[in-house]
Design a protein around this motif. Structure first.
Motif, mmCIF file in Angstrom:
data_model
loop_
_atom_site.group_PDB
_atom_site.id
_atom_site.type_symbol
_atom_site.label_atom_id
_atom_site.label_comp_id
_atom_site.label_asym_id
_atom_site.label_seq_id
_atom_site.Cartn_x
_atom_site.Cartn_y
_atom_site.Cartn_z
ATOM 1 N N GLY A 1 0.817 -1.220 0.000
ATOM 2 C CA GLY A 1 0.000 0.000 0.000
ATOM 3 C C GLY A 1 0.845 1.263 0.000
ATOM 4 N N MET A 2 1.908 1.258 0.799
ATOM 5 C CA MET A 2 2.792 2.423 0.827
ATOM 6 C C MET A 2 3.526 2.581 -0.504
ATOM 7 S SD MET A 2 4.341 2.662 4.702
ATOM 8 C CE MET A 2 5.189 1.112 4.654
ATOM 9 N N GLY A 3 3.916 1.471 -1.126
ATOM 10 C CA GLY A 3 4.566 1.532 -2.433
ATOM 11 C C GLY A 3 3.636 2.118 -3.486
ATOM 12 N N ILE A 4 2.378 1.698 -3.456
ATOM 13 C CA ILE A 4 1.386 2.258 -4.375
ATOM 14 C C ILE A 4 1.165 3.734 -4.069
ATOM 15 C CG2 ILE A 4 -1.066 2.161 -5.016
ATOM 16 C CD1 ILE A 4 -0.835 -0.925 -4.656
ATOM 17 N N ILE B 1 3.358 5.845 -2.896
ATOM 18 C CA ILE B 1 4.493 6.583 -3.466
ATOM 19 C C ILE B 1 4.266 6.792 -4.958
ATOM 20 C CG2 ILE B 1 6.961 6.447 -4.011
ATOM 21 C CD1 ILE B 1 7.256 4.919 -1.282
ATOM 22 N N GLY B 2 3.786 5.757 -5.637
ATOM 23 C CA GLY B 2 3.494 5.879 -7.059
ATOM 24 C C GLY B 2 2.415 6.903 -7.342
ATOM 25 N N ILE B 3 1.383 6.930 -6.506
ATOM 26 C CA ILE B 3 0.309 7.912 -6.675
ATOM 27 C C ILE B 3 0.850 9.325 -6.469
ATOM 28 C CG2 ILE B 3 -1.862 8.747 -5.645
ATOM 29 C CD1 ILE B 3 -2.585 5.747 -5.234
ATOM 30 N N LEU B 4 1.781 9.486 -5.532
ATOM 31 C CA LEU B 4 2.435 10.777 -5.340
ATOM 32 C C LEU B 4 3.164 11.205 -6.617
ATOM 33 C CD1 LEU B 4 3.316 13.109 -3.435
ATOM 34 C CD2 LEU B 4 5.270 11.683 -2.816
ATOM 35 N N GLY C 1 7.087 -3.253 -3.030
ATOM 36 C CA GLY C 1 6.887 -2.646 -1.720
ATOM 37 C C GLY C 1 7.589 -1.301 -1.608
ATOM 38 N N ALA C 2 7.266 -0.567 -0.556
ATOM 39 C CA ALA C 2 7.710 0.816 -0.413
ATOM 40 C C ALA C 2 9.218 0.956 -0.293
ATOM 41 C CB ALA C 2 7.037 1.460 0.798
ATOM 42 N N TRP C 3 9.849 0.207 0.615
ATOM 43 C CA TRP C 3 11.278 0.409 0.865
ATOM 44 C C TRP C 3 12.104 0.011 -0.352
ATOM 45 C CZ3 TRP C 3 11.485 3.795 4.239
ATOM 46 C CH2 TRP C 3 10.687 3.763 5.371
ATOM 47 N N ASN C 4 11.743 -1.075 -0.977
ATOM 48 C CA ASN C 4 12.473 -1.494 -2.172
ATOM 49 C C ASN C 4 12.254 -0.510 -3.318
ATOM 50 O OD1 ASN C 4 13.520 -3.820 -0.951
ATOM 51 N ND2 ASN C 4 11.654 -4.945 -1.387
ATOM 52 N N LEU C 5 11.047 0.041 -3.421
ATOM 53 C CA LEU C 5 10.771 1.043 -4.448
ATOM 54 C C LEU C 5 11.645 2.276 -4.246
ATOM 55 C CD1 LEU C 5 9.128 2.062 -6.875
ATOM 56 C CD2 LEU C 5 7.480 2.980 -5.219
ATOM 57 N N LEU C 6 11.776 2.727 -3.009
ATOM 58 C CA LEU C 6 12.614 3.903 -2.743
ATOM 59 C C LEU C 6 14.071 3.637 -3.119
ATOM 60 C CD1 LEU C 6 11.089 5.135 0.634
ATOM 61 C CD2 LEU C 6 10.828 6.167 -1.640
ATOM 62 N N TYR C 7 14.543 2.440 -2.845
ATOM 63 C CA TYR C 7 15.899 2.050 -3.240
ATOM 64 C C TYR C 7 16.037 2.102 -4.765
ATOM 65 C CZ TYR C 7 19.921 -1.070 -3.892
ATOM 66 O OH TYR C 7 21.117 -1.607 -4.274
#
Length: 139
Positions: free
Chosen positions: A54-57, A59-62, A90-96
């Motif tokens: 959900g957090m990864g999605i 971030i994408g919506i942002l 997921g969020a942390w891997n997406l940020l990486y």
């Protein structure tokens, strides 16, 4: 993550990179394939928590909102892909992955500046940098 997920994601990003380099567009039907594959794989494997997905999605919506506000300086297709990738890793891997993708694109832009082939109207495809960062992430 499982090998099918890792290599499938890399193949998917490779195909999208070719489209992005050639046309500076990402076909919607390929984005839909990514959405469906992500839902299927996450429903089947369940190796990332729903909160991180959900957090990864989110971030994408942002990024989608940023694309709209900046009149698509970062293309909407790229932002949709970031949303799909956020649901996939997921969020942390997406940020990486995003940190490395932006670092790679900055390096490429610096090379263009040094070679004096850069102007304010140039369009640089972003998906190849996402693919390279994803490749670094799976190693």
């Amino acid at each position: 993550m499982y090998p099918l997920e890792l290599w499938g994601g890399g193949l998917y990003l490779s195909i999208l990179s070719i489209y992005d380099i050639r046309t500076h567009r990402i076909p919607r039907w390929l984005l839909w394939i990514g959405i469906i594959a992500t839902i299927f794989l996450k429903g089947f494997y369940k190796n990332i928590s729903i909160a991180l997905i959900g957090m990864g999605i989110g971030i994408g919506i942002l990024f989608c909102a940023i694309s709209k506000l900046t009149e698509e300086t970062l293309g909407m297709g790229d932002s949709y892909l970031i949303t799909i990738l956020g649901g996939f890793v997921g969020a942390w891997n997406l940020l990486y992955i995003l940190a490395y993708a932006f670092l790679f694109s900055a390096g490429y832009s610096a090379i263009l500046l040094i070679r004096k082939k850069f102007n304010k109207n140039i369009q640089i495809p972003f998906v190849p940098f996402l693919m390279a960062a994803y490749g670094l992430w799976i190693l």
